[in-house]
Design a protein around this motif. Sequence first.
Motif, PDB file in Angstrom:
ATOM      1  N   GLU A  75       0.703  -0.707   0.111  1.00 24.60           N
ATOM      2  CA  GLU A  75      -0.123  -0.146   0.123  1.00 24.60           C
ATOM      3  C   GLU A  75       0.940   1.226   0.170  1.00 24.60           C
ATOM      4  O   GLU A  75       0.541   2.231  -0.362  1.00 24.60           O
ATOM      5  CB  GLU A  75      -1.039  -0.376   1.226  1.00 24.60           C
ATOM      6  N   HIS A  76       1.910   1.405   0.847  1.00 28.88           N
ATOM      7  CA  HIS A  76       2.861   2.137   0.904  1.00 28.88           C
ATOM      8  C   HIS A  76       3.818   2.893   0.199  1.00 28.88           C
ATOM      9  O   HIS A  76       4.324   3.224   0.272  1.00 28.88           O
ATOM     10  CB  HIS A  76       3.022   2.565   2.137  1.00 28.88           C
ATOM     11  N   ILE A  77       4.576   1.640  -0.813  1.00 30.05           N
ATOM     12  CA  ILE A  77       5.379   1.198  -1.704  1.00 30.05           C
ATOM     13  C   ILE A  77       4.366   1.402  -3.556  1.00 30.05           C
ATOM     14  O   ILE A  77       4.980   2.601  -4.009  1.00 30.05           O
ATOM     15  CB  ILE A  77       6.302  -0.216  -1.354  1.00 30.05           C
ATOM     16  N   THR A  78       3.363   1.321  -3.286  1.00 29.67           N
ATOM     17  CA  THR A  78       2.832   1.032  -5.093  1.00 29.67           C
ATOM     18  C   THR A  78       1.803   1.434  -5.146  1.00 29.67           C
ATOM     19  O   THR A  78       1.323   1.578  -5.776  1.00 29.67           O
ATOM     20  CB  THR A  78       3.162  -0.531  -6.101  1.00 29.67           C
ATOM     21  N   ARG A  79       1.398   2.072  -3.799  1.00 27.06           N
ATOM     22  CA  ARG A  79      -0.232   2.801  -3.711  1.00 27.06           C
ATOM     23  C   ARG A  79      -1.355   2.195  -4.629  1.00 27.06           C
ATOM     24  O   ARG A  79      -1.978   3.112  -4.946  1.00 27.06           O
ATOM     25  CB  ARG A  79       0.219   4.300  -4.243  1.00 27.06           C
ATOM     26  N   GLY A  80      -1.009   0.746  -4.155  1.00 28.62           N
ATOM     27  CA  GLY A  80      -1.880  -0.266  -5.175  1.00 28.62           C
ATOM     28  C   GLY A  80      -1.860   0.032  -6.865  1.00 28.62           C
ATOM     29  O   GLY A  80      -3.430  -0.839  -7.317  1.00 28.62           O
ATOM     30  N   TYR A  81      -0.771   0.700  -7.303  1.00 30.71           N
ATOM     31  CA  TYR A  81      -1.424   0.730  -8.963  1.00 30.71           C
ATOM     32  C   TYR A  81      -0.234   0.054  -9.676  1.00 30.71           C
ATOM     33  O   TYR A  81      -0.047  -0.023 -10.326  1.00 30.71           O
ATOM     34  CB  TYR A  81      -0.904   2.104  -9.521  1.00 30.71           C
ATOM     35  N   GLY A  82       0.606  -1.450  -8.632  1.00 29.38           N
ATOM     36  CA  GLY A  82       1.748  -2.258  -9.621  1.00 29.38           C
ATOM     37  C   GLY A  82       2.418  -2.032  -9.053  1.00 29.38           C
ATOM     38  O   GLY A  82       3.003  -0.466  -9.296  1.00 29.38           O
ATOM     39  N   THR A  83       3.389  -2.439  -9.411  1.00 23.30           N
ATOM     40  CA  THR A  83       5.061  -2.532  -9.877  1.00 23.30           C
ATOM     41  C   THR A  83       5.696  -1.860 -10.673  1.00 23.30           C
ATOM     42  O   THR A  83       6.365  -1.396 -10.923  1.00 23.30           O
ATOM     43  CB  THR A  83       5.480  -4.068  -9.332  1.00 23.30           C
ATOM     44  N   GLY A  84       5.090  -1.876 -12.554  1.00 22.17           N
ATOM     45  CA  GLY A  84       4.975  -1.338 -13.619  1.00 22.17           C
ATOM     46  C   GLY A  84       6.471  -2.014 -13.378  1.00 22.17           C
ATOM     47  O   GLY A  84       7.114  -1.369 -14.339  1.00 22.17           O
ATOM     48  N   GLY A  85       6.600  -3.212 -13.264  1.00 20.19           N
ATOM     49  CA  GLY A  85       7.331  -4.316 -13.797  1.00 20.19           C
ATOM     50  C   GLY A  85       8.580  -4.411 -13.027  1.00 20.19           C
ATOM     51  O   GLY A  85       9.828  -4.405 -13.623  1.00 20.19           O
ATOM     52  N   ASP A  86       8.890  -3.854 -11.560  1.00 23.01           N
ATOM     53  CA  ASP A  86       9.744  -3.832 -11.231  1.00 23.01           C
ATOM     54  C   ASP A  86       9.913  -4.774  -9.756  1.00 23.01           C
ATOM     55  O   ASP A  86       9.018  -4.848  -8.977  1.00 23.01           O
ATOM     56  CB  ASP A  86      10.142  -2.887 -10.830  1.00 23.01           C
ATOM     57  N   PRO A  87      10.739  -6.604  -9.902  1.00 28.56           N
ATOM     58  CA  PRO A  87      10.172  -7.048  -9.574  1.00 28.56           C
ATOM     59  C   PRO A  87      10.707  -7.246  -7.619  1.00 28.56           C
ATOM     60  O   PRO A  87      10.677  -7.257  -6.750  1.00 28.56           O
ATOM     61  CB  PRO A  87      11.330  -8.441  -9.657  1.00 28.56           C
ATOM     62  N   ARG A  88      11.467  -5.746  -7.371  1.00 34.68           N
ATOM     63  CA  ARG A  88      12.685  -5.086  -6.463  1.00 34.68           C
ATOM     64  C   ARG A  88      11.322  -4.760  -5.671  1.00 34.68           C
ATOM     65  O   ARG A  88      11.050  -4.741  -3.862  1.00 34.68           O
ATOM     66  CB  ARG A  88      13.163  -4.176  -6.427  1.00 34.68           C
ATOM     67  N   LEU A  89      10.201  -4.345  -6.303  1.00 32.28           N
ATOM     68  CA  LEU A  89       9.306  -3.505  -5.741  1.00 32.28           C
ATOM     69  C   LEU A  89       7.554  -4.348  -5.176  1.00 32.28           C
ATOM     70  O   LEU A  89       7.418  -4.128  -3.935  1.00 32.28           O
ATOM     71  CB  LEU A  89       8.600  -2.407  -6.560  1.00 32.28           C
ATOM     72  N   GLY A  90       7.910  -5.591  -6.028  1.00 37.24           N
ATOM     73  CA  GLY A  90       6.967  -7.111  -5.604  1.00 37.24           C
ATOM     74  C   GLY A  90       7.764  -7.456  -4.339  1.00 37.24           C
ATOM     75  O   GLY A  90       6.789  -7.756  -3.652  1.00 37.24           O
ATOM     76  N   GLU A  91       9.562  -8.350  -4.733  1.00 39.08           N
ATOM     77  CA  GLU A  91       9.500  -8.187  -3.073  1.00 39.08           C
ATOM     78  C   GLU A  91       9.992  -7.329  -1.929  1.00 39.08           C
ATOM     79  O   GLU A  91       8.965  -7.547  -1.215  1.00 39.08           O
ATOM     80  CB  GLU A  91      10.982  -8.648  -3.177  1.00 39.08           C
ATOM     81  N   PHE A 112       0.468 -24.457  -3.332  1.00 42.54           N
ATOM     82  CA  PHE A 112       1.380 -23.922  -4.911  1.00 42.54           C
ATOM     83  C   PHE A 112       1.337 -23.173  -4.926  1.00 42.54           C
ATOM     84  O   PHE A 112       0.794 -22.114  -4.800  1.00 42.54           O
ATOM     85  CB  PHE A 112      -0.113 -24.506  -5.746  1.00 42.54           C
ATOM     86  N   ILE A 113       2.371 -22.205  -6.211  1.00 46.18           N
ATOM     87  CA  ILE A 113       2.346 -21.184  -6.069  1.00 46.18           C
ATOM     88  C   ILE A 113       2.317 -20.763  -7.304  1.00 46.18           C
ATOM     89  O   ILE A 113       3.430 -21.394  -7.912  1.00 46.18           O
ATOM     90  CB  ILE A 113       3.562 -20.321  -4.881  1.00 46.18           C
ATOM     91  N   THR A 114       1.560 -19.946  -8.190  1.00 48.05           N
ATOM     92  CA  THR A 114       1.612 -19.273  -9.564  1.00 48.05           C
ATOM     93  C   THR A 114       1.940 -18.021  -9.970  1.00 48.05           C
ATOM     94  O   THR A 114       1.750 -16.880  -8.870  1.00 48.05           O
ATOM     95  CB  THR A 114       0.315 -20.238 -10.091  1.00 48.05           C
ATOM     96  N   ALA A 115       2.438 -17.789 -11.144  1.00 47.27           N
ATOM     97  CA  ALA A 115       2.802 -16.340 -11.141  1.00 47.27           C
ATOM     98  C   ALA A 115       3.115 -16.351 -12.783  1.00 47.27           C
ATOM     99  O   ALA A 115       4.005 -17.805 -13.446  1.00 47.27           O
ATOM    100  CB  ALA A 115       3.834 -16.266 -10.444  1.00 47.27           C
ATOM    101  N   GLY A 116       3.008 -15.456 -13.328  1.00 46.90           N
ATOM    102  CA  GLY A 116       3.497 -15.206 -14.550  1.00 46.90           C
ATOM    103  C   GLY A 116       4.570 -14.694 -14.093  1.00 46.90           C
ATOM    104  O   GLY A 116       4.926 -13.084 -13.867  1.00 46.90           O
ATOM    105  N   MET A 117       6.173 -15.928 -15.016  1.00 43.08           N
ATOM    106  CA  MET A 117       7.133 -14.414 -14.159  1.00 43.08           C
ATOM    107  C   MET A 117       7.561 -13.222 -15.698  1.00 43.08           C
ATOM    108  O   MET A 117       7.029 -13.668 -16.555  1.00 43.08           O
ATOM    109  CB  MET A 117       8.220 -15.311 -14.456  1.00 43.08           C
ATOM    110  N   GLY A 118       8.232 -12.466 -15.095  1.00 41.72           N
ATOM    111  CA  GLY A 118       8.772 -11.743 -15.879  1.00 41.72           C
ATOM    112  C   GLY A 118       8.296 -10.300 -15.320  1.00 41.72           C
ATOM    113  O   GLY A 118       8.499  -9.096 -16.057  1.00 41.72           O
ATOM    114  N   GLY A 119       7.290 -10.237 -14.865  1.00 40.63           N
ATOM    115  CA  GLY A 119       5.994  -8.953 -14.534  1.00 40.63           C
ATOM    116  C   GLY A 119       6.717  -8.282 -12.880  1.00 40.63           C
ATOM    117  O   GLY A 119       8.017  -9.244 -12.535  1.00 40.63           O
TER     118      GLY A 119
END
Length: 338
Positions: A75-91, A112-119
């Motif tokens: 919430e305080h990192i991406t403010r709800g808009y996704g990471t814009g492709g930066d996995p460091r923000l996701g982590e 089970f952990i599923t994800a589309g890798m690359g975003g």
Amino acid sequence: MSFLKLVEEALEASDPASMGRINPKIVVFGCGGGGCNCLHRMKHIGLEGVETVAVNTDKYHLSGINSDHKIFLGEHITRGYGTGGDPRLGEKSARDSADQIKQVLADADLVFITAGMGGGSGTGIAPVVSELASKEGSLSVGIVTTPFSFERGRLDVAKEGIASLSHSANCTVILDNDKLLEIAPKLPVERAFTVMDHLIAETVKGFSETICTPSMINLDFSDFRSIMSSGGLGTMMFGESEDVQELVSEALCNPFMKVDFNEAKGALIHITGGSDLSLKKAYQIFEGITDAMPTARNVKFGARIKSERSRMINVMGIVTGLGNDSNNGVIKPVSYRC
Ligand SMILES: Nc1nc2c(ncn2[C@@H]2O[C@H](COP(=O)(O)OP(=O)(O)OP(=O)(O)O)[C@@H](O)[C@H]2O)c(=O)[nH]1
Ligand SMILES: [Mg+2]
């Protein structure tokens, strides 16, 4: 009623393991946009006895997902808009909410952990979920896709994410989106994702059902754990035919990643057929498939009869031990010639 069906029902009724059998707690995480879409599809096709958890940094996308639990991250990192492709923000977002993730992981036997890798979201979140699951003592299995070749820069991001995921996951099953171009070249990209989501959903459903419900040749949680614990990288294969030979060839030609079966260390193969599926036919199928995997020492089989089915037989398998993190998420080219 066929003789085999009678045998199966008799076996189930008399199997002491099925009486008072305790089913493992299975939790499925969908991470990031692609992972959550896949989870949504699982709910749609109906998953019983499995808890689903959607996790994303994209608040709007998360709101449209049908799942048992939702965890909005960052919430305080991406403010709800996704990471814009930066996995460091996701982590970072996932680590900040580790307690919330741990809460839904509590007592899980299999995750089970599923994800589309690359975003940025799925790639960053999936390894953290897997790390937390391992710390909680759960068996963790990643089922992730690699981007289409035309997604370019995302391929490197995906490779790093897979390497990171495979450090903590017991097994990381990789599916290559490019394979969809071979199978259905005219499919629009959006539909292609739907096909992939459906495939992953059916696999999770298939294995969860297999583990939790006794059948003609039974696969239980300990079988699953034994194959997955030494898994490294792996992929899935599928086949469908009325004919044994055709089914074996189709399964071997249909792995969702270019793999060298000569290097496979383990496999989990499950077939489903109608009431005319005999034990002999089942063994011919298992034998045909495993003949192509000379080094696979750890192979487990399962077979289920669904009497309402026609003569069509389905095979679904996970082939493991195809590489390890030293491969950096790269699997060698296929050696089996179709
Ligand atoms: N199976 C599947 N894969 C998808 C879907 N949408 C995108 N992908 C794949 O997953 C990769 C990552 O995309 P997203 O899941 O949208 O990205 P994200 O994890 O949400 O990350 P950010 O949006 O960058 O924060 C893409 O490069 C595609 O290859 C989908 O609906 N299903
Ligand atoms: Mg996203």
